[in-house]
Design a protein around this motif. Sequence first.
Motif, mmCIF file in Angstrom:
data_model
loop_
_atom_site.group_PDB
_atom_site.id
_atom_site.type_symbol
_atom_site.label_atom_id
_atom_site.label_comp_id
_atom_site.label_asym_id
_atom_site.label_seq_id
_atom_site.Cartn_x
_atom_site.Cartn_y
_atom_site.Cartn_z
ATOM 1 N N GLU A 1 0.843 -1.187 0.000
ATOM 2 C CA GLU A 1 0.000 0.000 0.000
ATOM 3 C C GLU A 1 0.878 1.236 0.000
ATOM 4 O O GLU A 1 1.953 1.240 0.616
ATOM 5 N N PHE A 2 0.396 2.278 -0.663
ATOM 6 C CA PHE A 2 1.134 3.534 -0.739
ATOM 7 C C PHE A 2 0.164 4.686 -0.571
ATOM 8 O O PHE A 2 -1.050 4.512 -0.609
ATOM 9 N N THR A 3 0.709 5.871 -0.357
ATOM 10 C CA THR A 3 -0.109 7.069 -0.229
ATOM 11 C C THR A 3 0.563 8.229 -0.948
ATOM 12 O O THR A 3 1.780 8.234 -1.115
ATOM 13 N N VAL A 4 -0.266 9.161 -1.342
ATOM 14 C CA VAL A 4 0.233 10.377 -1.980
ATOM 15 C C VAL A 4 0.154 11.524 -0.978
ATOM 16 O O VAL A 4 1.104 12.272 -0.797
ATOM 17 N N THR A 5 -0.984 11.643 -0.324
ATOM 18 C CA THR A 5 -1.252 12.760 0.575
ATOM 19 C C THR A 5 -1.047 12.413 2.040
ATOM 20 O O THR A 5 -1.020 13.297 2.876
ATOM 21 N N PRO B 1 -3.762 0.643 -3.132
ATOM 22 C CA PRO B 1 -3.089 -0.654 -3.271
ATOM 23 C C PRO B 1 -2.153 -0.689 -4.477
ATOM 24 O O PRO B 1 -2.324 0.041 -5.448
ATOM 25 N N GLY B 2 -1.191 -1.573 -4.377
ATOM 26 C CA GLY B 2 -0.280 -1.830 -5.477
ATOM 27 C C GLY B 2 0.165 -3.275 -5.431
ATOM 28 O O GLY B 2 0.025 -3.946 -4.409
ATOM 29 N N THR B 3 0.690 -3.765 -6.554
ATOM 30 C CA THR B 3 1.226 -5.124 -6.602
ATOM 31 C C THR B 3 2.564 -5.115 -7.336
ATOM 32 O O THR B 3 2.801 -4.273 -8.202
ATOM 33 N N ILE B 4 3.406 -6.051 -6.976
ATOM 34 C CA ILE B 4 4.652 -6.287 -7.684
ATOM 35 C C ILE B 4 4.696 -7.767 -8.021
ATOM 36 O O ILE B 4 4.382 -8.615 -7.178
#
Length: 130
Positions: A74-78, A84-87
């Motif tokens: 998981e990531f955030t901008v603010t 969510p994200g996947t690799i």
Amino acid sequence: MLTLGNLFVLMLLATGGAWLWHNHGLREKALERVKQHCAKLDLELLDGNVALKRITIARDANGRRRLARVYNFEFTVTGEQRHPGTITQFGAHTVQIELAPYPFEIKPPQPTAEVIEMNQWRQEHNRWRH
């Protein structure tokens, strides 16, 4: 006394332990790649980890079927919303990093402060009037 059955169980446990150790190393490589990707895009990786979602068979760029590991993060901008994200990895080789759609700001270029002396400005502008 060590019997053949006990030796088999011991080898099975050793193989399982080696497999877990190897997977931990691959997870650490996935985490490092996600950190680099987030830093490049000016995103913040939340919780500082990746979690194994699944191990599957997928086709590589050559069309061969290979064992692939898919990790979630998981990531955030603010700092307020989680995205969510996947690799996906074939062994230690990263295949792709996917990020869910997220809001981003287009940063205008910073104005440059350039000091011009009045005498220089007059000379440049008076030159065109002749």
